[in-house]
Design an enzyme around this catalytic site. Structure first.
Site, PDB file in Angstrom:
ATOM      1  N   GLU A   9       0.843  -1.185   0.000  1.00  0.00           N
ATOM      2  CA  GLU A   9       0.000   0.000   0.000  1.00  0.00           C
ATOM      3  C   GLU A   9       0.881   1.239   0.000  1.00  0.00           C
ATOM      4  O   GLU A   9       0.421   2.338   0.270  1.00  0.00           O
ATOM      5  CB  GLU A   9      -0.976  -0.006   1.172  1.00  0.00           C
ATOM      6  CG  GLU A   9      -0.326  -0.085   2.536  1.00  0.00           C
ATOM      7  CD  GLU A   9      -1.332   0.197   3.643  1.00  0.00           C
ATOM      8  OE1 GLU A   9      -2.035  -0.735   4.020  1.00  0.00           O
ATOM      9  OE2 GLU A   9      -1.422   1.339   4.101  1.00  0.00           O
ATOM     10  N   CYS A  59      -3.242  -4.261   4.150  1.00  0.00           N
ATOM     11  CA  CYS A  59      -2.143  -5.140   4.548  1.00  0.00           C
ATOM     12  C   CYS A  59      -2.279  -6.553   3.991  1.00  0.00           C
ATOM     13  O   CYS A  59      -1.455  -7.414   4.269  1.00  0.00           O
ATOM     14  CB  CYS A  59      -2.074  -5.241   6.069  1.00  0.00           C
ATOM     15  SG  CYS A  59      -1.749  -3.663   6.874  1.00  0.00           S
ATOM     16  N   HIS A  61      -1.929 -11.599  11.520  1.00  0.00           N
ATOM     17  CA  HIS A  61      -1.512 -10.231  11.205  1.00  0.00           C
ATOM     18  C   HIS A  61      -1.146  -9.524  12.511  1.00  0.00           C
ATOM     19  O   HIS A  61      -1.790  -9.720  13.535  1.00  0.00           O
ATOM     20  CB  HIS A  61      -2.639  -9.497  10.477  1.00  0.00           C
ATOM     21  CG  HIS A  61      -2.299  -8.062  10.169  1.00  0.00           C
ATOM     22  ND1 HIS A  61      -1.165  -7.703   9.489  1.00  0.00           N
ATOM     23  CD2 HIS A  61      -2.942  -6.898  10.481  1.00  0.00           C
ATOM     24  CE1 HIS A  61      -1.122  -6.388   9.373  1.00  0.00           C
ATOM     25  NE2 HIS A  61      -2.177  -5.871   9.969  1.00  0.00           N
TER      26      HIS A  61
END
Ligand SMILES: [Zn+2]
Lengths: 133, 359
Positions: free
Chosen positions: B87, B119, B242
């Site tokens: 990103e 992400c 994550h």
């Protein structure tokens, strides 16, 4: 290095990304950047030569005078390196302790930004050498 | 597990992780902006990685990909897809994937594109690559997750948004250090985090970032995977989620009934911050740097907007040999130099200058 024009950069991009040089089949010596004939013996019997990604630092210096585009990189460290059979001059990067920058230390090739053409133009990438302290 | 899913024809032939050398302590950012002193402890993050002035998502992605290629030992021209999940791509329009493909000798017979899903783009690339390889359309695909994550200076995001990259070469199971057993995706429209086209920094929807986004999607993906495969939390030796901070992965593990001892080995955020597209996948790279043949790994990346993918990955006998062929992620995590807020601000381009600046 002066600011590159787009066509010149495009033509040499592979050399900047891989340090693709030439090796002479007559005298056996390698050179970079690649020429049409061997700079040592003049032979035109040359083959591609890709140096290993790790090598040694031979000598280094640093530049304070830079063009505007690279003022954020100042000072610019430049090293003469031995990479396999190739001797090549490259910018050095990730120099946080100049005292450790001694001839003979190991270096590793990394891809980094060389120069940006202002805020809107191209970003030019190429290999630099990172000392392994 | 009785069913064999198409994923099981494919695996990780090579992997590599990269973290820039510079770090800034969160306490330095807290002091700079007058934030609550306990924030680093609450987030369970001590310091975050900072890219050098000549680094960006592309250069870091190249470095991770080169390590993955050293481990894979495959002819680069046999890689027929390069996916770059980020990103923080250097160009709004001009793919990073083509530069990396060219620099690694993969061009010209290849797919190449930059993917965006906050992400999670690199994880989407991973699932797409599994599909391309398992179908027989190609033998190898390269997946890269790399970010120099942006954050509005003084925003709580600035405490964790960091820089790092990870890469995987996906190929046939027989050549893999770990193979995919099954995978599962879970995606909804959720307004937890976004960045408009010309805005330099992302914004986050307070109240949406935790429960309805991170936790709901990871739990959705992991439970879906377990239902599909019949696997239970106790079947996994490691679990990687994550890692937006050092706290959420432990909390989601608790919700799923997974003990924290299985999460801690792959938790990298407390030392380097949140590397966005590299976050969970760097955790996976760290596990591959230490796992034993036969170990089963649960991996669940997450991306805002929002979605999560869950993978069951089984380590093979090839892992130890391949591990030796590339630089371990721990080298980049341990090899660090701490910098001040001013150096960080310069490296991150937070200091505004104009053209024509000179000595
Ligand atoms: Zn010669």
């Amino acid at each position: 290095m002066a600011k590159l024009s787009i066509p010149i950069f495009w033509r040499v991009r592979k050399h900047l990304y891989t340090l693709e040089g030439r090796k002479c089949l007559e005298c056996g010596r390698a050179h970079f950047p690649p020429k049409n004939s061997c700079p040592y013996c003049g032979s035109t019997k040359l083959v591609e030569y890709y140096p290993p990604k790790k090598g040694k630092l031979l000598v280094w210096t640093k530049l304070y005078e830079t063009c505007d585009d690279r003022s954020a990189y100042r000072p610019i460290y430049i090293g003469l390196l031995q990479l396999g059979e190739l001797r090549v001059v490259l910018p050095l990067t990730d120099i946080h302790d100049e005292g450790k920058l001694k001839p003979g230390i190991d270096v590793e090739l990394v891809l980094r930004r060389y120069i940006e053409d202002g805020d809107t133009g191209l970003i030019y990438y190429g290999l630099k050498a990172r000392p392994i302290f | 597990m009785t069913n064999l899913f198409p994923e099981s024809k494919t695996g990780i032939v090579g992997w590599g992780g990269y973290v820039p050398i510079y770090r800034i302590k969160l306490s330095e950012i807290v002091k700079m902006w007058g934030m609550q002193e306990s924030l680093p402890q609450i987030l369970n993050v001590e310091e975050k990685s900072v890219d050098n002035v000549d680094e960006d998502a592309l250069t870091m992605g190249f470095e991770a990909a080169r390590i993955a290629l050293e481990r894979a030992r495959v002819n680069p021209s046999l890689i027929n897809a390069v996916f770059f999940g980020t990103e923080s791509k250097p160009y709004a329009v001009k793919p990073s994937a083509t530069v990396i493909a060219e620099a690694l000798g993969i061009t010209p017979v290849t797919m190449a594109s930059d993917l965006e899903f906050a992400c999670r783009a690199a994880s989407e690339a991973l699932r797409a690559s599994i599909g391309l390889v398992s179908s027989g359309m190609m033998k190898y695909a390269l997946v890269i997750g790399s970010d120099t994550a942006q954050a509005n200076p003084g925003d709580v995001l600035e405490l964790t948004a960091s820089s790092g990259a990870v890469a995987f070469i996906i190929g046939p199971k027989e050549e893999s250090a770990a193979y995919f057993e099954a995978s599962y995706s879970y995606v909804t429209d959720t307004p937890d985090f976004w960045r408009r086209a010309l805005s330099p920094y992302p914004l986050h929807g307070e109240g949406f970032t935790g429960e309805p986004a991170y936790f709901a999607h990871i739990v959705g993906a992991v439970k879906g995977l377990m239902e599909k495969t019949g696997l239970k939390p106790t079947d996994f030796d490691y679990a990687v989620f994550h890692q937006p901070n050092g706290r959420f992965p432990l909390k989601v593990a608790q919700k799923l009934g997974i003990p924290k001892e299985k999460v801690l080995p792959g938790l990298v955020t407390p030392r380097i911050g949140n590397t966005y597209n590299a976050s969970a996948l760097l955790g996976l790279a760290k596990i591959l740097d230490q796992a034993k043949p036969g170990n089963r790994i649960l991996v669940a990346p997450f991306g805002s907007g929002a979605g999560s993918d869950a993978y069951s990955i089984v380590v093979t006998d090839l892992v130890e040999e391949k591990r030796r062929n590339g630089t371990l992620l721990s080298f980049f995590i341990e090899n660090k130099v701490n910098v001040s807020y001013s150096t960080y601000a310069k490296n991150r381009g937070l200091i505004k200058r104009i053209d024509g600046w000179s000595l």
